[in-house]
Each structure stands twice: as structure tokens, then as C-alpha cells.
Design a protein around this motif. Structure first.
Motif: not given
Ligand code: SF4
Lengths: 246, 460
Positions: B150, B305-309, B311, B334, B364-366, B368, B370
Motif C-alpha cells: 500500500i 488503519c491509517i495505511r502506513c504499511g 504491518c 491488514i 501498528c501505530p494505531v 489494531i 491484527i
Molecule cells: S500497521 Fe496498522 S495502520 Fe499501518 S497499515 Fe497496518 S493496520 Fe494499517
């Protein structure tokens, strides 16, 4: 204090020495240990495959086997984590909570309950420590590299008490070995690749033995080592902590 | 999608070329290490993660109100707001805007949402040409492949392969693989695109309810180039991208780039609040399954998720199976918890493409959960009947066997019982275990037998 010894099914069948070492070690430390003979499996392989609903019987069996003990100790981070997270029972609803709190993985039982600060053990070899994920990230047996937080490691703390043992450094100190329960066959290619990479890290740092608190990870890595005809051996941490090599 | 292979099969194909797997793994691990270094420069990193997680928690609990607040403020700023219930509606809305302006060519900066909605395919079927302006996206677009990551869409491609693509499409010299030369060629090519396109589409990283503005984070400035030069700017966002107030942005911007690439911040964090004189600014708010996920208590948090990649970069399976093995717009851990929500049958394999090692949840910065959600999806998928029959039978047999302590103990020689009843230990050369691993050697006796001889008797 009476401890119920919980031996994972595959350890019982394939790695009795790890179980014997666990028993002897606890006995040496003055603990009364009983092995309830009607135990089979904690249900983790089913649950992790999505079949947690099939584990009712094994959960009840677990409770029947172990409810009388002050503590339940197992030489497996993974099975302990499963019990702590997922032990449920409709038959014994009032007992699960207390049981979950009494289950310990061997190394955390030694450091946190028995508060062991010295051991009479000798193992004069170069040893690589495999931090199993369920033990490390799940049970917090050691700090994980993902977090910005103070370092600690219960298995390392114990290994440092062993005479003659030289602990090697690894390039990736807490990467998963790829066993993952049924993952090891369902995702054979990735599982093996992960295992090969883990093994390579230990070999590059000249380990003579790979140890850890989870025999399942070690079984997987052993399978790879033996296929590669390597002389490097796997050994459960209990066997090292109980070792008297000269 | 024509692809019917599951993750395991695609991963096996990826692993046919081991040096390439090593390269892919090392490349992504390097980024994970950069992330670690960057995270360690922030003393309160864990507090920052917790704060971000709680802000998102508040957003998800009050999403309805924040969305209406955002819409009202955005409209007051002069933004034209659209609502799309699903991918089809989203694509239709975008196409209608383009039709209204007679636009046949559009420039697009990175937007995973439009990948999720398959917008490029839809528009090209309707005679609109889309050029992706993010370098990585442009590369996979030229290769006619979906992004494999992503944040780093073409991370699966080596620079030599990119050189070949550029030679074919952009006329760089054959065999040229110098990243600087290739980037310059792409820059020239995209400059011409930016200057001639009248419509630009961008994604959205954060939409601020309090002010009705939105923020886009890029390193290449391509979103700005597109949006500033075109007459019409269309921004598309999933409804979960809301944050309540501008002051919360600081929390997320500090986390996003550090988690993604180890940079302290993205090169550009551009705020868009209102259209310029004589220009149009559209915003499409897309649900596409998000409110269903919001209703699934166990899986709700995936919308943080803020789509940081991060994970993906940390995932030992992703690094060794490649993004395409997840056969979904969003790959990796994710993706594996988002995709079953959209199509449980098609994505039933994804939650199993993990060892549940838990590394993802902890980078994961938020925050989650997972890997816990992967476990929970497995239970849901099996209950809904999407597990294959062979596996179900095997599991039932194993459960039966384990439920009976007597047969377990009376099985005789150690190992034999196990090899008969546990699928992955079956002593058989067809067993996938055996393909690249030796079976454990059965010992003389099981621990149970040893105990009976050496302790039980003694105790009695
Ligand atoms: S590490 Fe967390 S915020 Fe970043 S893409 Fe994965 S699930 Fe999303």
C-alpha cells in the motif's frame, strides 16, 4: 505448593526428554510435581485452525485434570498462551477464570513464582535462543523489538545462570520461525522458508545448539536442520537448565 | 478476477525463486529497521500510539456525527460532497464528474480506495484514460499489475525490471537500470501529464471534521502537482478517514511516516480546504463495506488503519510471499482482516496466511489487534462453512482422538498414535511436512510411559 505438570501432546510423544527435564528441574527446586495421566491436548491446533468450537471436550478434560493444583506449569509458551486466552467451559463456568490465572510457562514460573536467582547447571556450549512468538509477544517472556520499551528476557535471565553457556547474538532476534501450527503444512512453502532463514541466522552465528521455551518451534527447525544434515542440535530450555555436563 | 489460486499456492509460486524471496525479505526488513530507528527517537512512542488509537476509537464510536459535521464544514468551504454506498456508486460518481467536464484523460495520485473500487478498469471501459502519477503506481500500471504494497506499490520489482519497462514504454536506453536516470525519465513523462490533464484525482489521508479540510501525505508532491494544475480536483476517501480536530493531526503525522518508511514526516503534507476561483473541488465519501465492518464488534478496530504499511514490512509471511499472494487490493496482515468483510468466500484463505506471531499488532501505530482478529476471522470463516471439507474432517477426527485419554495412552509405541491422528505429523511422504523437513524421530517411550515407570510407581 503442588504443581500440576502439563505436558503438550507432541512433547509427550516425541520429546519426552524435555518433559523429564522440566519435572526434574522443578523437583530439584523443591516443588512437589504431579503429572495427571489423563491429559491429551490443549486444543490449540483445532482452535488456531478456526475450530475453537470443537475444543469443548478438551477444555473440560483440562479442567478435570488440573483443577486441584496450586499452579499448572508447562514447558510450552504456545499451549500456555492458548489456555490463558481461550480456556472456556460451559460445564465448569466458575473454574475457568481461576484456572487461567494459574497456568504458567516454565521459565516465567521459575523467574516470577519461584524467583530463582541461581541454578546448579552446566552446559558448556554455544547456544542460540529462539524466542517463540507466543511466549514472547503473547506471554511477554521477553521484550519484543517492535515496542519502544525497556529490554528484559526471562529465558535469557535463566540461561545466564548456567555455567559455561555462551549465548550467541542473532541478526533478527525475535523473528517468527514459521511453525504456526497447521500453518506448517497448509502454507508449506512459506513455513519452510521462514524456518530456513531462522536456522541460518543461528548457523551464521555459530550456534552448536538452538534452544527455546517452545518445543514446537524447535521441532520445525530440527526438521530443517536434519534435512540439511547439520550437526547443530535443538534442545528445550528445560534440558539446559537441568543439565549437568562436565 | 480470473485468479482462483489461494494464498498458499501463490506463495509457493513466489518461493520458486529463493534468491528473489531473500531480496524481497531483506528489502522490507530494511524498512522495518528504519521504522524501529525512527520510533526510538520518540521517547513517548507507545503513548503516541495509544493516543492515536483512542482518537480513532472516539471517531468510530461517533462516526455518524463526525461525518455530518465534516460534510457541513466542507460544503461551507465550497467543496462539492458526494456519498457513495459502494464501489460501483463511487466509480459512477467519478465518471459523471469527468463526463460533465468532457474529460477523457485524468491524472491520479495514490489512492488505495480507487484500487479497492477498481476505478482504473471502470474508467478505461468507459473511454477515460488514467495515468497514475505516483512513481511506484506508474510502474505497476505500466506493468499491468496491481500494487503489491500500500505504501510501496512496486516493491516486488527489481530496478532492472523497471528499466526494461521504461525502455519499452518511455524510451529509456535498453539495459538502463540506474534509479536516478529512470526517475528522471518518469519525471519528464509525468510533467507532460500534469501540464495537460484537466482533472486530477487524489486520495485522502485525513479529513478533519472541525474544519471541513482534508490532508494528503506524499513524498513526491504528485498529489499537489495534479490537483493544482487541473481545473477539477476529485478527492476520494473511505468514511473512516475522519479525525475530529486539526490538533489531532500532529499525533497522526508523527506516527504515519515513521511507521511507513522511518522518515520523521512525509515530504508533503498538503491541506485542501476550498477550491480555487473558477475551479471545482469534489469529495467522494465511500462506504463500500465499512459500515458493515463497523457493525462487527470483533473487527471494528480494523477501521482505525491509517495505511502506513508497517504491518506488511514486519510480517514474516508477507516478506516471503509477496503482496500479490494476498489477491486483494490491500495485502498483508491488514488486508487479511479487511478482505473477508468484503467477500468472505473469495478471501477465506487470507486469515490463515499467518502464524499469528503478533508482530503486526505491535508495530501498528494505531494499535489494531491484527493477529487477534486473524484468529477471530478463522472462527467466523469455519462457522460460516468456508473451510474446505478435508480440513474439517481432519479436525473432527483429531478432536475425537484427543477427547479420549485412554486411546491416547494405550496407543503403544511413542509417536505412533500421533503420526496416525495428527494431520501434520502423519508419517507419510505425501505429507507437506516431509517435503523439506525431517519428521521428529519417535523416542523409545513417551513421557507418559516414562512417568509411569519412574514416578507413579514410586509415589504409590
Ligand atoms: S500497521 Fe496498522 S495502520 Fe499501518 S497499515 Fe497496518 S493496520 Fe494499517
Amino acid at each position: 505448593m503442588t504443581v500440576g505438570l502439563f505436558i503438550p501432546c507432541y512433547v509427550d510423544q516425541f520429546y519426552p526428554n524435555a518433559a523429564i527435564a522440566t519435572l526434574e528441574l522443578l523437583e530439584k527446586l523443591g516443588v512437589e510435581v504431579v503429572y495427571p495421566s489423563r491429559q491429551t491436548c490443549c486444543g490449540q491446533p483445532m482452535a488456531n485452525s478456526g475450530f475453537e468450537h470443537l475444543t469443548k471436550k478438551s477444555n473440560n478434560l483440562f479442567i478435570e485434570n488440573f483443577r486441584g493444583f496450586d499452579y499448572i506449569v508447562a514447558p510450552s509458551g504456545s499451549c500456555v498462551l492458548h489456555m490463558k486466552d481461550h480456556l472456556h467451559s460451559g460445564k465448569y463456568p466458575n473454574e475457568t477464570e481461576a484456572m487461567r490465572g494459574k497456568v504458567y510457562e516454565l521459565t516465567e514460573f521459575l523467574t516470577d513464582v519461584l524467583k530463582v536467582d541461581k541454578l546448579k547447571a552446566r552446559f558448556p556450549h554455544k547456544v542460540g535462543l529462539h524466542q517463540s512468538c507466543h511466549g514472547q509477544r503473547g506471554l511477554k517472556l521477553a521484550q519484543m523489538s517492535e515496542l519502544v520499551a525497556p529490554a528484559f528476557s526471562k529465558p535469557e535471565q535463566l540461561l545466564s545462570m548456567v555455567d559455561g553457556l555462551e549465548l550467541i547474538e542473532l541478526t533478527r532476534k525475535d523473528e517468527c520461525c514459521g511453525f504456526g501450527g497447521t500453518f506448517c503444512v497448509a502454507e508449506e512453502a512459506v513455513s519452510v522458508k521462514m524456518g530456513k532463514d531462522r536456522v541460518m541466522d543461528h548457523l551464521q552465528h555459530e550456534a552448536a545448539y538452538i534452544t527455546g521455551a517452545d518445543m514446537s518451534c524447535l521441532m520445525h527447525m530440527e526438521g530443517i536442520l536434519r534435512r540439511q544434515k547439520s550437526n547443530v542440535k535443538v534442545v528445550h530450555i528445560a534440558e539446559i537448565l537441568n543439565a549437568q555436563e562436565i | 478476477m480470473k485468479e482462483t489460486k489461494d494464498h498458499a499456492a501463490l506463495a509457493e509460486a513466489f518461493n520458486a525463486d529463493e534468491p528473489r524471496v531473500n531480496w524481497h525479505d531483506e528489502t522490507l526488513w530494511f524498512i522495518r529497521q528504519k521504522r524501529d530507528k525512527a520510533a526510538h527517537t520518540v521517547a513517548d512512542w507507545e503513548l503516541l500510539r495509544e493516543t492515536a488509537s483512542q482518537i480513532k476509537h472516539n471517531v468510530l464510536s461517533n462516526l455518524h456525527d463526525y461525518l455530518l459535521q465534516f460534510e457541513a464544514n466542507a460544503k461551507a468551504n465550497g467543496i462539492i460532497v458526494h456519498w457513495a454506498a459502494d464501489a460501483a456508486e463511487h466509480n459512477r460518481i467519478v465518471h459523471e464528474i469527468l463526463q460533465k467536464h468532457g474529460v477523457k484523460q485524468m491524472v491520479k495520485s495514490k489512492s488505495m480506495l480507487t484500487e479497492e473500487c477498481h476505478l482504473n478498469d471502470y474508467l478505461s471501459e468507459h473511454g477515460v484514460e488514467v495515468i497514475d502519477s505516483d512513481l511506484g503506481e506508474r510502474i505497476v500500471q505500466l506493468a499491468k499489475e496491481p500494487p503489491s504494497h500500500i505504501v510501496l506499490p512496486c516493491i516486488h520489482k527489481k530496478k532492472e525490471e523497471i528499466g526494461d519497462l521504461f525502455h519499452e514504454h518511455l524510451g529509456t536506453p535498453a539495459g538502463m537500470a540506474d534509479p536516478q536516470v529512470l526517475t528522471e525519465a518518469a519525471r519528464q513523462h509525468l510533467r507532460e501529464t500534469f501540464l495537460t490533464r484537466r482533472a486530477a484525482l487524489t486520495g485522502v489521508n485525513f479529513a478533519i471534521a472541525e474544519t471541513g479540510e482534508f490532508v494528503i501525505c506524499t513524498n513526491e508532491g504528485n498529489a499537489d502537482m495534479g490537483a493544482h494544475l487541473a481545473d477539477v480536483h476529485i478527492a476520494c476517501m473511505g468514511i473512516e478517514k475522519i479525525i475530529p480536530e486539526r490538533k489531532h493531526l500532529g499525533v497522526f503525522l508523527r506516527l504515519l511516516a515513521r511507521s511507513a518508511t522511518g522518515q520523521p514526516i512525509t515530504t508533503y503534507s498538503s491541506h485542501f480546504k476550498k477550491p480555487r476561483e473558477g475551479h471545482e473541488l469534489h469529495l467522494v465519501l465511500v462506504d463500500n463495506g465499512r459500515s458493515i465492518q463497523l457493525g462487527r464488534e470483533d473487527f471494528r478496530n480494523s477501521l482505525k488503519c491509517i495505511r502506513c504499511g508497517a504491518c506488511m514490512n514486519t510480517c514474516p509471511v508477507y516478506r516471503r510471499s509477496g503482496g500479490h499472494s494476498y489477491h486483494a487490493a490491500i495485502s498483508g496482515p491488514i488486508g487479511a482482516i479487511l478482505a473477508p468483510n468484503l467477500d468472505m468466500k473469495k478471501n477465506a484463505d487470507l486469515p490463515f496466511a499467518s502464524t499469528l506471531c503478533g508482530s503486526c499488532s505491535n508495530v501498528c501505530p494505531v494499535k489494531i489487534d491484527i493477529h487477534d482478529q486473524l484468529y477471530k476471522w478463522r472462527q467466523v470463516i469455519v462457522k460460516e462453512g468456508y473451510a474446505d471439507t478435508k480440513k474439517t474432517l481432519g479436525m473432527k477426527a483429531m478432536t475425537q482422538a484427543f477427547a479420549s485419554p485412554t486411546t491416547f495412552q494405550l496407543a503403544g509405541k511413542a509417536g505412533r498414535w500421533f503420526m496416525r491422528h495428527v494431520p501434520f505429523a502423519v508419517s507419510n511422504k505425501m505429507n507437506p511436512w516431509y517435503k523439506q523437513r525431517e519428521m521428529p524421530a519417535p523416542p523409545k517411550e513417551s513421557f507418559g510411559e516414562w512417568y509411569l515407570k519412574n514416578r507413579k510407581k514410586k509415589n504409590e
